[in-house]
Design an enzyme around this catalytic site. Structure first.
Site, PDB file in Angstrom:
ATOM      1  N   LYS A 164       1.084  -1.253  -0.096  1.00  0.00           N
ATOM      2  CA  LYS A 164      -0.229   0.384   0.337  1.00  0.00           C
ATOM      3  C   LYS A 164       1.195   1.448   0.073  1.00  0.00           C
ATOM      4  CE  LYS A 164      -4.919   0.434  -0.050  1.00  0.00           C
ATOM      5  NZ  LYS A 164      -5.982  -0.187  -0.024  1.00  0.00           N
TER       6      LYS A 164
HETATM    7  N1  GLU Z   1      -6.932  -0.022  -2.816  1.00  0.00           N
HETATM    8  C1  GLU Z   1      -8.326  -0.859  -3.794  1.00  0.00           C
HETATM    9  C2  GLU Z   1      -8.019  -2.005  -1.843  1.00  0.00           C
HETATM   10  O1  GLU Z   1      -7.478  -1.703  -1.065  1.00  0.00           O
HETATM   11  C3  GLU Z   1      -7.415  -1.812  -4.184  1.00  0.00           C
HETATM   12  C4  GLU Z   1      -5.941  -1.726  -4.778  1.00  0.00           C
HETATM   13  C5  GLU Z   1      -5.669  -2.939  -6.110  1.00  0.00           C
HETATM   14  O2  GLU Z   1      -7.033  -3.425  -7.183  1.00  0.00           O
HETATM   15  O3  GLU Z   1      -4.658  -3.007  -6.463  1.00  0.00           O
HETATM   16  O4  GLU Z   1      -8.425  -3.695  -2.289  1.00  0.00           O
END
Ligand code: GLU
Length: 417
Positions: free
Chosen positions: A105
């Protein structure tokens, strides 16, 4: 009261789930910590000519099952503990739905609504340049999250490509269609919520028409979930955004509200005699069958958990329920379908986008939605069955599925050197 720390929340649930399946701490020790944490200081020339400095992060939790995957958040409350927790939840999410990724993240501590488009672009490009060494289609693939969107992803793709000397579509997902994005990606997380909600209703022998739903959060995820669930026949009785909420016990006019929030309006300005203006708390505690928190973490606190009037919580946000709240909900016999299962639709379609990018193919929307349905449905069954077989909550069951998959991959690969 101790300050809420989402990473402690993650560690506690991890320990509980491991214990529930008889795993010793030494067997999962390594997945307690991120593999890599990068902190960057991002200078941006603002429109007035002055330079402002922002804190940014990219945390890679695990690469055991594949390249790291996870969104980038722009929010004024971003901090390292939040990014670490969100990265770990991504590893677990990808393992639960069984797609070949680890978790990561990123985030920048900024309120994006205070920036001009030019400032946002310069911030994004400089941040991308600073995390460049650790991202890439085989290494770590960012995506949208709270406060970021397809335009931000397009800038990341372009910055990465310009720096590499050729166009690299697969470095990021959630892009615009014209630059390698996938059909179905913007709706994917909300669609996944709809899919698991329908699966859950089927298990309870309930029809969508008989179900009242309250949704906190009218961003991309909450608004899409509201729209798709209303189309299935569910009554959406309450919705909230940052400015406040709306309530109607007979069901709100969701197509109208959807169009209103998509046009970047705030609910406090919504005028309709059939929608009563209420507070965020009144939406969380509205009488309903299903409560869907679709905003940020730490929303269903112990205090709120005592007051909710729902039969079930389906987590569309990441980490919306605190550990204390989870215990209170369990005592009150309120079922919780955990984030790492229910909101995985986004990353599943990110995976579809990445696969299309690597193969230079484009799938039609039906192919994407069929794959999403298959993957979510299989993951739901895995978590549901494990919960029933071992008498676990769905949260502990989902974590158990994930821990086993990640630890098995680790064990098979062995320790280097
Ligand atoms: N931000 C989204 C999540 O928390 C998507 C992450 C992604 O598609 O890599 O799942």
């Amino acid at each position: 009261m101790e300050k809420y720390n989402p990473y402690d929340n993650f560690l506690k649930v991890l320990a509980d789930a491991a214990q529930a399946i008889g795993m010793k701490e030494e067997d999962y020790e390594l997945i307690k910590y991120p593999e890599r944490e990068l902190k960057v200081t991002v200078p941006v020339r603002m429109d007035d000519g002055k330079i402002k400095v922002f804190d940014g992060y990219r945390v890679q939790h695990s690469t055991s099952r594949g390249p790291c995957k996870g969104g980038i958040r722009y929010h004024q409350d971003v901090n390292i503990d939040e990014v670490k927790a969100l990265a770990a939840w991504m590893s677990f999410k990808c393992a639960v739905v069984n797609i070949p990724y680890g978790g990561a993240k990123g985030g920048i501590k900024v309120n994006p609504s205070t920036l001009s488009k030019g400032e946002l672009e310069r911030l994004t490009r400089r941040y991308t340049a600073m995390i460049f060494p650790i991202i890439g289609p085989e290494k770590d693939i960012p995506a949208p999250d709270v406060g970021t969107n397809a335009q931000v992803m397009d800038w990341i793709m372009d910055t990465y490509s310009m720096t590499s000397g050729y166009t690299v579509h697969g470095v990021v997902t959630g892009k615009s269609l014209e630059v390698g994005g996938s059909l179905g990606r913007p709706e994917a997380t909300g669609r996944g919520i709809m899919i698991v909600t329908m699966k859950m209703l089927e298990k309870c022998g309930k029809k969508p028409e008989d179900v009242k739903i309250s949704i906190q959060g009218m961003g991309n995820v909450g608004a899409t979930a509201a729209k798709l669930l209303a189309e299935k026949g569910c009554k959406i009785v309450a919705v909230a955004d940052v400015s406040g909420g709306l309530y109607n016990e007979d069901g709100l006019d969701i197509p109208k509200i959807y169009a209103f929030v998509k046009a970047k309006n705030l609910l406090k300005d919504y005028k309709d005699k059939d929608a009563k203006q209420v507070t965020n708390k009144e939406v969380l505690t509205a009488p309903c069958d299903i409560l869907i928190p679709a905003a940020l973490e730490n929303q269903i606190t112990a205090e709120i958990a005592k007051e909710v009037k729902c039969g079930m919580v389906i987590e569309a946000a990441n980490g919306p329920t605190t550990v204390e709240a989870d215990e209170i909900l369990a005592k009150r016999n309120i079922t919780v379908l955990p984030d790492i299962l229910s909101n995985a639709g986004g990353v599943v379609v990110s995976y579809c986008e990445w696969v299309q990018n690597l193969q230079s193919l484009t799938w039609d929307e039906n192919d994407v939605n069929t794959t999403l349905y298959k993957v979510m449905s299989r993951a739901f069954d895995d978590v549901y069955n494990k919960a029933k077989e071992n008498n676990l909550s769905y949260r502990l069951s989902a974590y158990a599925v994930a821990i086993e998959r990640i630890c098995t991959a680790k064990k098979k690969r062995g320790l280097f050197p």
